[in-house]
Motif scaffolding. Structure first.
Motif: not given
Ligand code: COA
Ligand code: AMP
Length: 627
Positions: A501-511
């Motif tokens: 997201v906007a160059g930021h790495r995120l985990s959908t699992g965490a969400m």
């Protein structure tokens, strides 16, 4: 410098000789006699018998060589309306004292220090001070909320936490000190001390016996000398999103890191001593560690720390203003930032207003660069535009074009050729390299080159199962893609549930874990939706518990607020659909890929294993309806 093809071939033929040569870019306390030991750690260790100190290489040696007056850091903050230049000699003086202050608080070699800091010089100076002592820093991005900070505190178990009182975002002051206090209330581990850098926009209340004022502690400290450490000693731990809610602590060592970064500055980025490099990222991300702080200083260049945005601070000409004002030679940013500029200045009117003659090239990374954006900026700048593909785990580019080796051919959409050190192949599910032009799992042949994370923090097993187990002999990047006929690598997307997201790495699992924690939610899924600005944004689909009736608008507000509170604003989680059922296989596996295709208006092939095909139509209707 030789050309790319011959340098890559020289690495392939004699990798140890290649890295032994690169190691000459670094000052060693004990020079390496062995280059690689394949018996240590999950895949081996670089320079196993050498000793050095990274801070010495980044600061002391340049001052000792007579370059103390050269600018090390330019802090440019449109948020504070200030520009501050710090010479190598000044940076060294401050780092010695900051290291002395940490030492007085008990920090020694091997102790962890967490940094929760915005883009201010003190963030870089604190990192270098830790390196000086052989302490291990772990920087946490300011856009993460207290529970994420608490998770990192519990895993890293820092002796000391260094934080700023606040960060400055357009239109709001992010009060870090209360966020830190909230994280400490949540964490089981408690540090011995916190050191708070008070900023004018917000002064945090200091707790007696725990909190210390940064400036006062620095002023009162005795300067500390460099501690000589093993090349394999950890320099830092940087947490990044994994496939579960628990972030992975990627470890970086002193020796391999220093060698690889210095080498990449010469080959990839074409930056030498005295030049100016600007990576418009944040010290909370790997790009910030490698190309804002360590790499420019290791080679004696000037680095820019920019506390601002590509747009709105004050306008979409901000990037070009910085390039002109500080005579930037090499610039690095994320494609999202360029898309933001393009949305507001599509004709490049503001680009034309500034003198960009100092700029040699623009590097892009953090996410795939869509060809229209790459072509747009290349035409306007008329300079090499270079996509480079890497990840927190590798610490420096896996693939790129090579400004220092004269390979700058523009091929929009491709991530470029492998850097010497990396053998990249697309593997099929059986682990066999695919013929060129075929899409598969992008993998790197072991061993990983110097500078890549040797393991996860106190978790060799976790490293093996996350990266090495799927394809024996290979490191699995988690990206899908192909190598084309020319040897260029194309990155198509993740093979796991990480989103960008906007160059930021995120985990959908965490969400998903956060949504599942809401009292009314029975089950949920978070998928990535394509977004014109941010590349991808998360979208939640939730099913209510039986018997629960909720007004969707209020529920969505609660869920959006919950993700912001638990993960942070950086998740940019804003869209939730309340549905009756999620599509699943007969064995109960949620078909996220099907929902993702529907959300992105792509053709959907409904798998034969689906439990109830009518759910697919219901999901399609839910996306089509206003929500
Ligand atoms: N501390 C606290 N909050 C932060 C933050 C930080 N360091 N960075 C971002 N945030 C917040 C923002 O204020 C925003 O909050 P909001 O929901 O209240 O508006 C939210 O996190 C999302 O931020 P961001 O992703 O920056 O989106 P944006 O809409 O504010 O800005 C761009 C859009 C394109 C300008 C911005 O995403 C950008 O500059 N992207 C480039 C990213 C980059 O360089 N990444 C480095 C990878 S190499
Ligand atoms: P991070 O660890 O935050 O740097 O994120 C790494 C991930 O971002 C990679 O595994 C890719 O999925 C993506 N990424 C980074 N750079 C690129 C690039 N140049 N092209 C395509 N994807 C990229």
């Amino acid at each position: 410098m030789p050309d790319y093809t011959s340098l890559y071939a020289s690495w392939q033929t004699a990798p140890d000789a290649y890295w032994a040569h690169a190691a000459k870019l670094i000052d060693w306390d004990v020079a390496p006699t062995r280059i690689f030991d394949g018996t240590q750690g999950p895949y081996g260790a670089w320079f196993p018998d050498a000793r050095l100190n990274t801070c010495h290489n980044a600061l002391d040696r340049h001052v000792a060589a007579g370059h103390g007056a050269r600018t090390a850091i330019i802090w440019d903050s449109p948020m504070e309306g200030r520009v501050v230049e710090i010479s190598y000699a000044q940076a060294l003086e401050r780092v010695k004292k900051i290291a002395g202050a940490l030492k007085k608080l008990g920090v020694q070699k091997g102790d962890r220090v967490i940094g929760y800091m915005p883009m201010i010089p003190e963030a870089a100076l604190t990192m270098l001070a830790c390196a000086r002592l052989g302490a291990i820093h772990s920087m946490v991005f300011g856009g993460f909320a207290p529970p994420e900070l608490a998770t990192r505190i519990n895993d890293a178990k820092p002796k000391v936490i260094v934080a700023a009182s606040c960060g400055l975002e357009p239109g709001r002051v992010v009060q870090y000190k209360p966020l830190l206090d909230a994280a400490l209330a949540l964490s089981d581990h408690k540090p011995d001390a916190c050191v708070i850098f008070q900023r004018p926009a917000f002064q945090g209340a200091l707790t007696p016996g725990l909190d210390h004022d940064f400036i006062a502690a620095e002023a009162a400290a005795e300067p500390a000398d460099c501690v000589s450490v093993e090349a394999t000693h950890p320099l830092y731990v940087l947490y990044t999103s994994g496939t579960t809610g628990r972030p992975k602590g990627v470890v970086r060592d002193h020796g391999g890191h220093a060698v690889a970064l210095a080498q990449s500055m010469h080959t990839t980025y074409g930056v030498t001593a005295g030049q100016v490099m600007w990576a418009a990222s944040d010290v909370g991300w790997v790009v910030g560690h490698s190309y804002i702080v360590y790499a420019p200083l290791l080679v004696g260049a000037t680095t820019i720390m920019y506390e601002g945005k590509p747009v709105g601070t004050p306008d979409p000409g901000a990037f070009w203003r910085v390039v002109e004002q500080h005579k930037v030679n090499t610039m690095f940013t994320a494609p999202t930032a360029l898309r933001a500029v393009r949305q507001q200045d599509s004709e490049g009117a503001l680009i034309g207003k500034y003198d960009l003659s100092s700029l040699n090239a623009l590097f892009l990374a953090g996410e795939r660069c869509d060809p229209p954006t790459a072509i747009w900026i290349q035409k306007l700048l008329d300079k090499p535009v270079i996509d480079n593909w890497w990840q927190t785990e590798t610490g420096w580019p896996i693939t790129s074009r090579f400004l220092g080796l004269g390979l700058t051919e523009f091929k929009p959409g491709s991530g470029g050729r492998p850097s010497p050190g990396y053998d990249v192949q697309a593997l099929d599910e059986a682990g066999e390299p695919l013929p060129r032009g075929n899409v598969g799992n992008l993998c790197i042949k072991l061993p990983m080159p110097p500078g890549c994370g040797p393991t996860l923090w106190q978790n060799d097993e976790g490293y093996v199962s996350a990266y090495l187990k799927s394809f024996p002999g290979w490191y699995r990047t988690g990206d899908a893609g192909m190598v084309d006929e020319d040897g260029d690598v194309w990155i198509m997307g993740r093979t796991d549930d990480i989103i960008n997201v906007a160059g930021h790495r995120l985990s959908t699992g965490a969400m998903e874990e956060v949504l599942a924690g809401h009292k009314d939610i029975a089950e949920c899924a978070v998928i990535a939706r394509a977004d014109e600005l941010k590349g991808e944004v998360p979208c939640g689909l939730v099913v209510l518990k039986a018997g629960v009736e909720r007004e969707p608008e209020q529920l969505v507000k609660e869920l959006v607020a919950l993700v912001r509170e638990k993960i942070g604003p950086v998740a940019a989680f804003r869209e939730v659909l309340v549905v009756q059922k999620l599509p699943k296989t007969r064995s109960g596996k949620i078909l996220r890929a099907v929902m993702k295709k529907i959300a992105n208006n792509e053709p959907v092939v409904v798998p034969g294993t689906i439990e109830d095909a009518s759910v697919v139509d219901a999901i399609r209707d839910a996306f089509a309806a206003p929500h």
